[in-house]
Design an enzyme around this catalytic site. Structure first.
Site, PDB file in Angstrom:
ATOM      1  N   GLY A 106      -0.124   5.537  -4.326  1.00 52.68           N
ATOM      2  CA  GLY A 106      -0.759   6.809  -4.677  1.00 52.68           C
ATOM      3  C   GLY A 106      -0.179   7.957  -3.868  1.00 52.68           C
ATOM      4  NE  ARG A 153      -4.560   6.872  -6.962  1.00 56.35           N
ATOM      5  CZ  ARG A 153      -4.423   6.538  -5.683  1.00 56.35           C
ATOM      6  NH1 ARG A 153      -4.212   7.473  -4.771  1.00 56.35           N
ATOM      7  NH2 ARG A 153      -4.519   5.294  -5.299  1.00 56.35           N
ATOM      8  CG  ASP A 187      -2.086   0.948   1.076  1.00 51.80           C
ATOM      9  OD1 ASP A 187      -2.393   1.359  -0.063  1.00 51.80           O
ATOM     10  OD2 ASP A 187      -2.695   1.299   2.108  1.00 51.80           O
ATOM     11  CB  SER A 220      -8.657  -5.466  -3.131  1.00 55.09           C
ATOM     12  OG  SER A 220      -9.204  -4.172  -3.325  1.00 55.09           O
ATOM     13  CB  THR A 221     -13.135  -7.719  -4.362  1.00 50.50           C
ATOM     14  OG1 THR A 221     -12.609  -9.044  -4.326  1.00 50.50           O
ATOM     15  CG2 THR A 221     -14.558  -7.727  -4.878  1.00 50.50           C
ATOM     16  CD  GLU A 222     -13.146  -5.034  -1.086  1.00 50.16           C
ATOM     17  OE1 GLU A 222     -12.003  -5.447  -1.405  1.00 50.16           O
ATOM     18  OE2 GLU A 222     -14.004  -5.751  -0.538  1.00 50.16           O
ATOM     19  CG  ASN A 223      -7.851  -2.105  -5.155  1.00 50.49           C
ATOM     20  OD1 ASN A 223      -6.908  -2.863  -4.942  1.00 50.49           O
ATOM     21  ND2 ASN A 223      -8.121  -1.090  -4.332  1.00 50.49           N
TER      22      ASN A 223
END
Ligand code: IPE
Ligand code: IPE
Ligand code: MG
Length: 250
Positions: free
Chosen positions: A24, A34, A21, A66-69
Site C-alpha cells: 500500500g 493500493r 508488507d 491474514s485473519t485481520e486483513n
C-alpha cells in the site's frame, strides 16, 4: 549498483517465512491506488519464489492474507482475492517442481479462489522440490485455537491421555505439522512486528526486518537477508563454546 553478496550454499535456511508488507505504501508513494501495489507485489512473489527454488530453500511460507486483513475495505479484499486467483500458476509450479500448499481458514475464501487453490494443491502434491506455502486467512491465534480444540476433542474421546500432551502433540496439530520450524523470518516494509504470523513456529527463528517495500524486494534483497542469517550464531539456549563444540563433532 550494490555488489551482490556471497552465500554459503551449504547453509541455506531450510524454512524461510516472509511477511510481505508495504504494498500500500509503495503505491501511495507513487500516487497510485493500493491495489496497484498489490499487483506489483504479486510479480515480486513470482520472482522471489523462483530465486528461492534456485537457492535450494526447502520451504517458503508467504504471509499473503491474514485473519485481520478481512477487516480491510471490501473493495481491497475483493481486489486481493482476484489477484490471488490470477496469480496461482500451476504451470510455473510444475516447471519448478514446486509443491503448492495453503495454510489458514480457507473455508472463508470465495469459492472460485478455493476451487483453484484445491486443484493446484492436488496437482502439485507429487512434486519433490520446494514447498511453497501461502498463509491465507491465516493467523497464529486462529491456528493455535484450532489445534487446542482438536487436542481437547481427542482427550474427550479417550484417544489421548492428558499426561501425553507435550510440545510435539501441539506441533502435530498445527497447520504446519509436516514442516520444520522457521529458520529465517523476513519482514519487509519497515515494521518490526510479527502480526500474528507463525508464532509457535518462529520460537527460534532468526528475525530479519528491512525497510524495502515488498514490491521492491527483489532477488538481491533475498540473498542479502540470507547472508545476514548466515552471519548469526544460533545457540538455542546453549553457550557459544557449546555450539562450537557441537559443530566440530558434526
Ligand atoms: C501487504 O501490504 C499486503 C497485505 C497485507 C495483503 P499492505 O497492504 O499491508 O501495505 P501497507 O502496509 O499498507 O503499505
Ligand atoms: C501482515 O501485514 C499481513 C500480511 C502481510 C499478509 P499487515 O499490513 O496486515 O500487518 P499490520 O496490520 O501492519 O500489523
Ligand atoms: Mg501492511
Amino acid at each position: 549498483m550494490e555488489k551482490d553478496v556471497q552465500l554459503d550454499l551449504n547453509r541455506i535456511p531450510r524454512h524461510v517465512a516472509i511477511i510481505m508488507d508495504g504494498n500500500g505504501r509503495w503505491a501511495k508513494q507513487r500516487g497510485l491506488e493500493r491495489s496497484l501495489g498489490h499487483q506489483v507485489g504479486a510479480e515480486t512473489v513470482h520472482q522471489i519464489t523462483e530465486e528461492a527454488v534456485r537457492l535450494g530453500i526447502e520451504y517458503l511460507t508467504l504471509y499473503t492474507f491474514s485473519t485481520e486483513n478481512w477487516n480491510r475495505p471490501e473493495q481491497e479484499v475483493t481486489a486481493l482475492m482476484g489477484l490471488l486467483f490470477q496469480h496461482i500458476e500451476e504451470e510455473t509450479f510444475m516447471k519448478n517442481n514446486v509443491s503448492f500448499k495453503v495454510i489458514g481458514d480457507i473455508g472463508k475464501l470465495p469459492d472460485f479462489v478455493k476451487g483453484k487453490l484445491m486443484n493446484c494443491m492436488e496437482h502439485t502434491s507429487k512434486n519433490t522440490g520446494m514447498s511453497l506455502v501461502l498463509a491465507l486467512s491465516y493467523s497464529s491465534k486462529w491456528e493455535l485455537t484450532e489445534a487446542t480444540r482438536q487436542i481437547a476433542a481427542e482427550v474427550k474421546a479417550g484417544k489421548l491421555e492428558l499426561s501425553d500432551i507435550d510440545s510435539d502433540t501441539i506441533q502435530q496439530h498445527l497447520a504446519t505439522r509436516d514442516m520444520p520450524d522457521v529458520d529465517l523470518l523476513i519482514r519487509t516494509g519497515g515494521e518490526q512486528r510479527l502480526s500474528n504470523y507463525l508464532l509457535w513456529q518462529c520460537a527460534y527463528a532468526e528475525l530479519y526486518f528491512c525497510d524495502t517495500y515488498w514490491p521492491d524486494f527483489k532477488e538481491p534483497e533475498l540473498r542479502k537477508a540470507i547472508a545476514d542469517y548466515q552471519n548469526r550464531e544460533r545457540r538455542y539456549g546453549l553457550t557459544s563454546e557449546q555450539v562450537n563444540e557441537l559443530e566440530i563433532k558434526s
